[in-house]
Design a protein around this motif. Structure first.
Motif, PDB file in Angstrom:
ATOM      1  N   VAL A 210      48.310   9.400  61.310  1.00 31.46           N
ATOM      2  CA  VAL A 210      47.428   8.315  60.873  1.00 31.46           C
ATOM      3  C   VAL A 210      47.714   8.068  59.404  1.00 31.46           C
ATOM      4  O   VAL A 210      47.502   8.946  58.565  1.00 31.46           O
ATOM      5  N   VAL A 211      48.221   6.880  59.111  1.00 28.16           N
ATOM      6  CA  VAL A 211      48.543   6.494  57.742  1.00 28.16           C
ATOM      7  C   VAL A 211      47.418   5.602  57.232  1.00 28.16           C
ATOM      8  O   VAL A 211      47.241   4.476  57.708  1.00 28.16           O
ATOM      9  N   ASN A 212      46.639   6.126  56.300  1.00 25.91           N
ATOM     10  CA  ASN A 212      45.544   5.358  55.708  1.00 25.91           C
ATOM     11  C   ASN A 212      46.064   4.629  54.477  1.00 25.91           C
ATOM     12  O   ASN A 212      46.839   5.181  53.692  1.00 25.91           O
ATOM     13  N   PHE A 213      45.629   3.387  54.292  1.00 21.69           N
ATOM     14  CA  PHE A 213      46.105   2.630  53.139  1.00 21.69           C
ATOM     15  C   PHE A 213      44.983   1.790  52.537  1.00 21.69           C
ATOM     16  O   PHE A 213      43.996   1.444  53.203  1.00 21.69           O
ATOM     17  N   ALA A 214      45.140   1.465  51.252  1.00 17.70           N
ATOM     18  CA  ALA A 214      44.223   0.562  50.546  1.00 17.70           C
ATOM     19  C   ALA A 214      45.065  -0.297  49.620  1.00 17.70           C
ATOM     20  O   ALA A 214      45.867   0.213  48.826  1.00 17.70           O
ATOM     21  N   THR A 215      44.898  -1.608  49.726  1.00 18.37           N
ATOM     22  CA  THR A 215      45.669  -2.550  48.919  1.00 18.37           C
ATOM     23  C   THR A 215      44.980  -3.901  48.923  1.00 18.37           C
ATOM     24  O   THR A 215      44.233  -4.223  49.859  1.00 18.37           O
ATOM     25  N   SER A 216      45.210  -4.679  47.873  1.00 12.87           N
ATOM     26  CA  SER A 216      44.649  -6.036  47.817  1.00 12.87           C
ATOM     27  C   SER A 216      45.468  -7.020  48.636  1.00 12.87           C
ATOM     28  O   SER A 216      45.032  -8.161  48.865  1.00 12.87           O
ATOM     29  N   GLU A 217      46.651  -6.608  49.082  1.00 14.40           N
ATOM     30  CA  GLU A 217      47.537  -7.462  49.867  1.00 14.40           C
ATOM     31  C   GLU A 217      47.385  -7.163  51.360  1.00 14.40           C
ATOM     32  O   GLU A 217      46.697  -6.218  51.753  1.00 14.40           O
ATOM     33  N   THR A 218      48.051  -7.977  52.172  1.00 13.92           N
ATOM     34  CA  THR A 218      48.047  -7.772  53.614  1.00 13.92           C
ATOM     35  C   THR A 218      49.237  -6.897  54.000  1.00 13.92           C
ATOM     36  O   THR A 218      50.374  -7.174  53.624  1.00 13.92           O
ATOM     37  N   VAL A 219      48.959  -5.829  54.738  1.00 15.10           N
ATOM     38  CA  VAL A 219      50.012  -4.935  55.192  1.00 15.10           C
ATOM     39  C   VAL A 219      50.648  -5.525  56.442  1.00 15.10           C
ATOM     40  O   VAL A 219      49.969  -5.817  57.431  1.00 15.10           O
ATOM     41  N   SER A 220      51.969  -5.675  56.392  1.00 16.39           N
ATOM     42  CA  SER A 220      52.684  -6.262  57.525  1.00 16.39           C
ATOM     43  C   SER A 220      53.361  -5.215  58.398  1.00 16.39           C
ATOM     44  O   SER A 220      53.600  -5.455  59.588  1.00 16.39           O
ATOM     45  N   GLU A 221      53.685  -4.050  57.810  1.00 15.02           N
ATOM     46  CA  GLU A 221      54.340  -3.012  58.594  1.00 15.02           C
ATOM     47  C   GLU A 221      54.110  -1.650  57.949  1.00 15.02           C
ATOM     48  O   GLU A 221      54.139  -1.512  56.727  1.00 15.02           O
ATOM     49  N   VAL A 222      53.868  -0.656  58.794  1.00  9.64           N
ATOM     50  CA  VAL A 222      53.844   0.738  58.360  1.00  9.64           C
ATOM     51  C   VAL A 222      54.872   1.473  59.209  1.00  9.64           C
ATOM     52  O   VAL A 222      54.826   1.404  60.444  1.00  9.64           O
ATOM     53  N   ALA A 223      55.809   2.138  58.557  1.00 12.26           N
ATOM     54  CA  ALA A 223      56.893   2.792  59.274  1.00 12.26           C
ATOM     55  C   ALA A 223      57.081   4.221  58.777  1.00 12.26           C
ATOM     56  O   ALA A 223      56.714   4.560  57.647  1.00 12.26           O
ATOM     57  N   VAL A 224      57.674   5.027  59.642  1.00 11.52           N
ATOM     58  CA  VAL A 224      58.029   6.399  59.297  1.00 11.52           C
ATOM     59  C   VAL A 224      59.531   6.564  59.497  1.00 11.52           C
ATOM     60  O   VAL A 224      60.066   6.197  60.551  1.00 11.52           O
ATOM     61  N   TYR A 225      60.216   7.082  58.489  1.00 14.58           N
ATOM     62  CA  TYR A 225      61.620   7.452  58.598  1.00 14.58           C
ATOM     63  C   TYR A 225      61.676   8.972  58.765  1.00 14.58           C
ATOM     64  O   TYR A 225      61.067   9.704  57.988  1.00 14.58           O
ATOM     65  N   TYR A 226      62.423   9.433  59.741  1.00 14.38           N
ATOM     66  CA  TYR A 226      62.351  10.846  60.087  1.00 14.38           C
ATOM     67  C   TYR A 226      63.743  11.463  60.233  1.00 14.38           C
ATOM     68  O   TYR A 226      64.768  10.782  60.354  1.00 14.38           O
ATOM     69  N   ALA A 227      63.746  12.786  60.238  1.00 20.67           N
ATOM     70  CA  ALA A 227      64.952  13.569  60.528  1.00 20.67           C
ATOM     71  C   ALA A 227      64.508  14.887  61.128  1.00 20.67           C
ATOM     72  O   ALA A 227      63.377  15.338  60.899  1.00 20.67           O
ATOM     73  N   THR A 228      65.359  15.507  61.908  1.00 21.70           N
ATOM     74  CA  THR A 228      65.021  16.776  62.548  1.00 21.70           C
ATOM     75  C   THR A 228      65.913  17.890  62.016  1.00 21.70           C
ATOM     76  O   THR A 228      66.987  17.649  61.469  1.00 21.70           O
ATOM     77  N   GLY A 229      65.421  19.136  62.194  1.00 23.47           N
ATOM     78  CA  GLY A 229      66.199  20.294  61.794  1.00 23.47           C
ATOM     79  C   GLY A 229      65.852  20.796  60.412  1.00 23.47           C
ATOM     80  O   GLY A 229      65.036  20.211  59.692  1.00 23.47           O
ATOM     81  N   ASP A 230      66.504  21.885  60.033  1.00 21.69           N
ATOM     82  CA  ASP A 230      66.222  22.529  58.750  1.00 21.69           C
ATOM     83  C   ASP A 230      66.946  21.885  57.582  1.00 21.69           C
ATOM     84  O   ASP A 230      66.673  22.206  56.417  1.00 21.69           O
ATOM     85  N   ALA A 231      67.883  20.978  57.861  1.00 16.94           N
ATOM     86  CA  ALA A 231      68.608  20.280  56.791  1.00 16.94           C
ATOM     87  C   ALA A 231      68.514  18.779  57.026  1.00 16.94           C
ATOM     88  O   ALA A 231      69.494  18.112  57.371  1.00 16.94           O
TER      89      ALA A 231
END
Length: 450
Positions: free
Chosen positions: A64-85
């Motif tokens: 759950v990504v909570n946000f606060a801003t005076s603008e309109t949020v158009s996208e919330v994204a997560v960039y990910y990777a797996t493993g220890d490196a």
């Protein structure tokens, strides 16, 4: 009335504030301006992320990504990777479902047992700007994040077994000597072993009313004895309203064990475990209902010690004289034993070297006279070394009063009769300081036979 939950304080001196000053948008990480108007750009989103740092393997992982801003949020994204490196890959991206002030991101198929998943958050606005956030919820340049995965959020899927816990404490500990023993084990390092407590007949959870077992000298990965004596008790306003050792006070308490992976486990009075695996470092989580219900906590009520009020004996008796030790005492509990333990020149505690005052005809609940004359002195090796009436002998001794729940060890410190040690273990208590006293005859009384 407004109610706003503040995020954890930042070590770099930034603040959580309304921007513009007095406005509706709360931003984290803004410049501190004591005595002046708040400053900051309300269009730059303030972000926090709630998720489990050790989700169940095979189950959907929800962020759950909570946000606060005076603008309109158009996208919330997560960039990910797996493993220890982990390494940044622009294609490893999951977008969330946007609500009024938060977005829900489902990490599909990123729930393999034992596999570490690292990620950072991107929030895009309808003005074309995109902002990126590190694990401390700070807005950070994309190049900085992609170059340093140590700045990313992370979790590792897999079940975490709850620690085992066994408690040792007396339901009626001695006032000023209250203690709780914890014996535990866990598959992950235990970093905190704490007791949260409340005093009185109407207990309630106050975060500051706690004792940190991890700060005790006895703390190990298998247990700790926590000193519960003489701690200030605060009310909801932070005002000190009492002490944990106030006479006759009922203490309600529970134990919380925290693991190195961020999991917290709460234990009720019946040994049931309540887990909390939230990552947000707040009091929120499944433990709230438990903390709000003190009827599920453990309790004890302290008692006053048995008091040795008078003590008389001859300092230099003749070898042919009676050696009468007169004791006067009082207790709220029945005195079941009034004993003298003694030693000769060896000066060492031997259990058999004792007089049982409770067997004397003069024994009452207020006093007894014990004659120490002509009694064999046993050494540690079991041999006999004279008697308590041998001319020239110095005899060391102390007084022990016992109730059904506690034992009290008395001597004279200077000129005052002094409680030297307490043992609450007869009633399963965790406090026992008697061994150190028994092992140091320099603290005992003495007489020398003429």
């Amino acid at each position: 009335m407004d109610l706003v939950s503040c995020p954890p304080s930042q070590a770099d001196g930034t603040t959580f504030s309304r921007v513009p000053d007095g406005g509706e948008i709360w931003l984290n990480g803004t410049q501190a301006t004591p005595g002046a108007a708040n400053v900051g750009d309300a269009s730059v989103p303030s972000v926090s992320v709630d998720y489990s740092i050790a989700p169940t393997a095979g189950e959907p992982v929800i962020l759950v990504v909570n946000f606060a801003t005076s603008e309109t949020v158009s996208e919330v994204a997560v960039y990910y990777a797996t493993g220890d490196a982990p390494a940044y890959n622009v294609d490893n991206k999951i977008t969330g479902v946007i609500g009024a002030d938060s977005a829900v991101v489902t990490m599909t198929d990123l729930n393999v047992a034992g596999e570490k998943v690292s990620f950072f958050v991107a929030v895009s606005l309808d003005n074309g700007e995109t902002y990126y956030y590190d694990k401390d919820n700070f807005e950070t340049e994309l190049a900085t994040l992609t170059g340093d995965p140590a700045l990313w959020y992370s979790y590792t899927a897999g079940s975490v077994a709850a620690p085992t816990l066994a408690l040792t404490f007396s339901a009626t500990p001695t006032e000023g000597y209250e203690a709780v023993g914890l014996e535990y084990s866990a598959d992950v390092e235990i970093v905190e072993a704490r007791i949260y407590f409340a005093a009185g007949d109407s207990p309630m959870y106050i975060k500051n009313n706690k004792v940190k077992g991890e700060d005790e000298a006895s703390f190990t990965q298998t247990g700790v004895t926590i000193n519960m004596a003489n701690h200030d008790v605060e009310d909801a306003d932070g005002v000190i309203v009492g002490n944990s050792s106030d006479p006759g006070v009922q203490i309600s308490f529970y134990v919380r064990l925290a693991l190195a992976n961020g999991f917290e486990f709460y234990f009720d009075k019946d040994g049931n475990v309540i887990s909390d695996d939230t990552n947000d470092d707040t009091d929120d989580g499944p433990s709230d209902a438990f903390k709000d219900d003190p009827t599920m906590w453990n309790t004890y009520t302290n008692k006053a010690p048995a008091v040795l009020s008078t003590l008389t004996f001859p300092a230099n008796p003749a070898s042919t004289d009676d050696i009468n030790v007169e004791l006067g005492y009082s207790s709220d509990e029945e005195i079941v034993e009034a004993r003298i333990y003694f030693a000769g020149a060896e000066g060492l505690y031997v259990k058999n070297n004792k007089f049982k005052g409770e067997d004397e005809a003069s024994f009452t609940q207020t006093g007894v006279t014990i004659n120490m004359r002509d009694t064999d002195i046993e050494l540690v090796d079991g041999t006999i070394d004279g008697t308590t009436s041998d001319s020239g002998a110095t005899i060391y001794f102390y007084i022990r009063l016992a109730t059904a729940t506690s034992e009290y060890y008395y001597s004279i410190d200077g000129t005052a009769i002094t409680l030297m040690a307490v043992d609450d273990s007869p009633a399963d208590g965790a406090y026992d300081s008697s061994d150190a006293f028994k092992d140091d005859s320099s603290l005992w009384l003495s007489y020398t036979v003429q």
